[in-house]
Design an enzyme around this catalytic site. Structure first.
Site, mmCIF file in Angstrom:
data_model
loop_
_atom_site.group_PDB
_atom_site.id
_atom_site.type_symbol
_atom_site.label_atom_id
_atom_site.label_comp_id
_atom_site.label_asym_id
_atom_site.label_seq_id
_atom_site.Cartn_x
_atom_site.Cartn_y
_atom_site.Cartn_z
ATOM 1 N N ASP A 281 0.853 -1.194 0.000
ATOM 2 C CA ASP A 281 0.000 0.000 0.000
ATOM 3 C C ASP A 281 0.891 1.248 0.000
ATOM 4 O O ASP A 281 2.111 1.165 0.108
ATOM 5 C CB ASP A 281 -0.964 -0.016 1.207
ATOM 6 C CG ASP A 281 -0.244 0.079 2.553
ATOM 7 O OD1 ASP A 281 0.581 1.003 2.725
ATOM 8 O OD2 ASP A 281 -0.504 -0.754 3.442
ATOM 9 N N CYS B 286 4.998 -4.505 -16.938
ATOM 10 C CA CYS B 286 4.807 -5.205 -18.204
ATOM 11 C C CYS B 286 5.886 -6.266 -18.365
ATOM 12 O O CYS B 286 7.087 -5.945 -18.386
ATOM 13 C CB CYS B 286 4.863 -4.212 -19.365
ATOM 14 S SG CYS B 286 4.659 -5.056 -20.952
ATOM 15 N N ASN C 292 5.108 -4.498 18.065
ATOM 16 C CA ASN C 292 4.144 -5.376 17.390
ATOM 17 C C ASN C 292 2.993 -5.684 18.341
ATOM 18 O O ASN C 292 3.133 -5.587 19.561
ATOM 19 C CB ASN C 292 4.832 -6.685 16.967
ATOM 20 C CG ASN C 292 4.117 -7.387 15.826
ATOM 21 O OD1 ASN C 292 3.750 -6.762 14.850
ATOM 22 N ND2 ASN C 292 3.885 -8.684 15.959
ATOM 23 N N HIS D 14 8.693 -5.219 -1.305
ATOM 24 C CA HIS D 14 7.785 -6.180 -1.953
ATOM 25 C C HIS D 14 6.968 -5.533 -3.073
ATOM 26 O O HIS D 14 5.933 -6.058 -3.460
ATOM 27 C CB HIS D 14 6.857 -6.829 -0.920
ATOM 28 C CG HIS D 14 7.570 -7.773 0.002
ATOM 29 N ND1 HIS D 14 6.987 -8.317 1.132
ATOM 30 C CD2 HIS D 14 8.822 -8.283 -0.035
ATOM 31 C CE1 HIS D 14 7.859 -9.111 1.745
ATOM 32 N NE2 HIS D 14 8.981 -9.094 1.062
HETATM 33 N N1 APR Z 1 -0.509 -3.049 15.583
HETATM 34 C C1 APR Z 1 0.684 -3.689 15.555
HETATM 35 N N2 APR Z 1 0.844 -4.925 15.047
HETATM 36 C C2 APR Z 1 -0.242 -5.537 14.528
HETATM 37 C C3 APR Z 1 -1.517 -4.926 14.516
HETATM 38 C C4 APR Z 1 -1.631 -3.625 15.074
HETATM 39 N N3 APR Z 1 -2.794 -2.968 15.119
HETATM 40 N N4 APR Z 1 -2.392 -5.794 13.953
HETATM 41 C C5 APR Z 1 -1.703 -6.890 13.628
HETATM 42 N N5 APR Z 1 -0.396 -6.747 13.993
HETATM 43 C C6 APR Z 1 0.703 -7.690 13.822
HETATM 44 C C7 APR Z 1 0.284 -9.138 13.934
HETATM 45 O O1 APR Z 1 0.320 -9.548 15.285
HETATM 46 C C8 APR Z 1 1.339 -9.838 13.083
HETATM 47 O O2 APR Z 1 2.463 -10.213 13.875
HETATM 48 O O3 APR Z 1 1.197 -7.536 12.511
HETATM 49 C C9 APR Z 1 1.755 -8.755 12.079
HETATM 50 C C10 APR Z 1 1.281 -8.999 10.666
HETATM 51 O O4 APR Z 1 1.867 -10.168 10.170
HETATM 52 P P1 APR Z 1 1.586 -10.702 8.706
HETATM 53 O O5 APR Z 1 0.131 -10.737 8.438
HETATM 54 O O6 APR Z 1 2.346 -11.986 8.570
HETATM 55 O O7 APR Z 1 2.210 -9.575 7.748
HETATM 56 P P2 APR Z 1 3.715 -9.331 7.319
HETATM 57 O O8 APR Z 1 4.656 -9.694 8.407
HETATM 58 O O9 APR Z 1 3.774 -7.946 6.777
HETATM 59 O O10 APR Z 1 3.874 -10.345 6.124
HETATM 60 C C11 APR Z 1 5.082 -10.370 5.426
HETATM 61 O O11 APR Z 1 4.245 -11.899 3.802
HETATM 62 O O12 APR Z 1 2.392 -12.522 2.583
HETATM 63 C C12 APR Z 1 3.640 -11.925 2.518
HETATM 64 O O13 APR Z 1 4.485 -10.360 0.981
HETATM 65 C C13 APR Z 1 3.559 -10.508 2.022
HETATM 66 O O14 APR Z 1 4.667 -8.517 2.811
HETATM 67 C C14 APR Z 1 3.983 -9.693 3.221
HETATM 68 C C15 APR Z 1 4.882 -10.650 3.971
#
Ligand code: APR
Length: 245
Positions: A106, A129, A213, A121
């Site tokens: 985003d 393309c 986190n 990413h």
């Molecule tokens: N504040 C802080 N942390 C949060 C919140 C919040 N409000 N809500 C959720 N989280 C935390 C969750 O506890 C989790 O540990 O954010 C984390 C999100 O983890 P993922 O969903 O695994 O996302 P991310 O780590 O960005 O994924 C990495 O995986 O699918 C691929 O390419 C994609 O960039 C992505 C990568």
């Protein structure tokens, strides 16, 4: 012991000048963008990992393009939250080096005003393309196979890094980590490499490390310090400490 940046300045850590921040889906969660591994991690009964691979795109391009069209449309209706805004404030106020490495596709860091952002990413708001290798800013859907504005081929795909593909600008990221005094990881589960390995790289180079986190991430044990709670609360609080220290 709670993390105190002010204590570092007064202690033997020396001045903190260079900061690398890694962000993940958790920083955008309170803007209403779903994380990847929360809530079952399913989209129309497909595991996200199953629509985010080159193999999935080869097998069922309509499915993959629809998934990304939906997410591209959704992010354009969302707004930055106080965590994005606080990082933008840090970016404009911090005199030393700063790099916000985001795994998010985003544009909420930029819309909050941050400038020093690297999308490892890729981004939803580009189409890439595969015929002429040109990236074009893109806000519409791709599932209808629109022609590339550059070469006219109907070979556009989302400019996002799929599982099994090389994230962008890794040399620049490792270069920034080598120069860093502080590495901060915000809103990421620590499940996906290479980003999940940055904390260990940083530690091996003597960089201080902090996790912000919602809950302990998979890599939480590697951090010197960790604070757990909502990014919209933790990040502004931490940025205030940094800018007033
Ligand atoms: N504040 C802080 N942390 C949060 C919140 C919040 N409000 N809500 C959720 N989280 C935390 C969750 O506890 C989790 O540990 O954010 C984390 C999100 O983890 P993922 O969903 O695994 O996302 P991310 O780590 O960005 O994924 C990495 O995986 O699918 C691929 O390419 C994609 O960039 C992505 C990568």
């Amino acid at each position: 012991m709670p993390f105190s940046l002010a204590a570092w300045f007064m202690g033997d850590m020396g001045n903190i000048r260079n900061i690398v921040i890694l962000t993940g889906a958790g920083i955008s969660a309170e803007s209403g963008i779903d994380t990847f591994r929360g809530g079952g991690g399913l989209w129309e009964q497909h595991k996200v990992e199953d629509v985010a691979t080159p193999e999935a795109f080869a097998r069922d391009p309509d499915l993959v393009l629809r998934f990304y069209d939906m997410r591209r449309e959704a992010i354009q209706t969302k707004e930055p939250n106080p965590a994005h805004e606080a990082l933008a404030q840090l970016d404009s106020g911090w005199k030393g080096e700063l790099l916000i490495v985001t795994q998010n596709v985003d544009d909420l860091h930029e819309r909050a005003g941050a400038k020093r952002v690297l999308h490892m990413h890729g981004t939803h708001l580009n189409a890439w393309c595969t015929a002429c290798d040109v990236r074009t800013p893109w806000r519409d859907t791709l599932v209808e196979r629109p022609p590339c504005p550059e070469c006219g081929e109907r070979a556009l795909r989302p400019d996002v890094v799929w599982f099994g593909e090389m994230p962008y600008e890794m040399e620049r990221i490792y270069g920034a980590l080598r120069e860093a005094d502080l590495f901060v990881s915000i809103g990421t589960s620590g499940a996906v490499y290479p980003a999940a390995g940055f904390v260990r790289e940083a530690r091996a180079m003597g960089v201080r490390t902090l996790e912000l986190n919602l809950e302990p991430s998979q890599g939480t044990a590697w951090f010197d310090d960790a604070r757990h709670g909502q990014a919209s609360k933790l990040v502004p609080q931490w940025v205030d400490e940094v800018l007033s220290s």
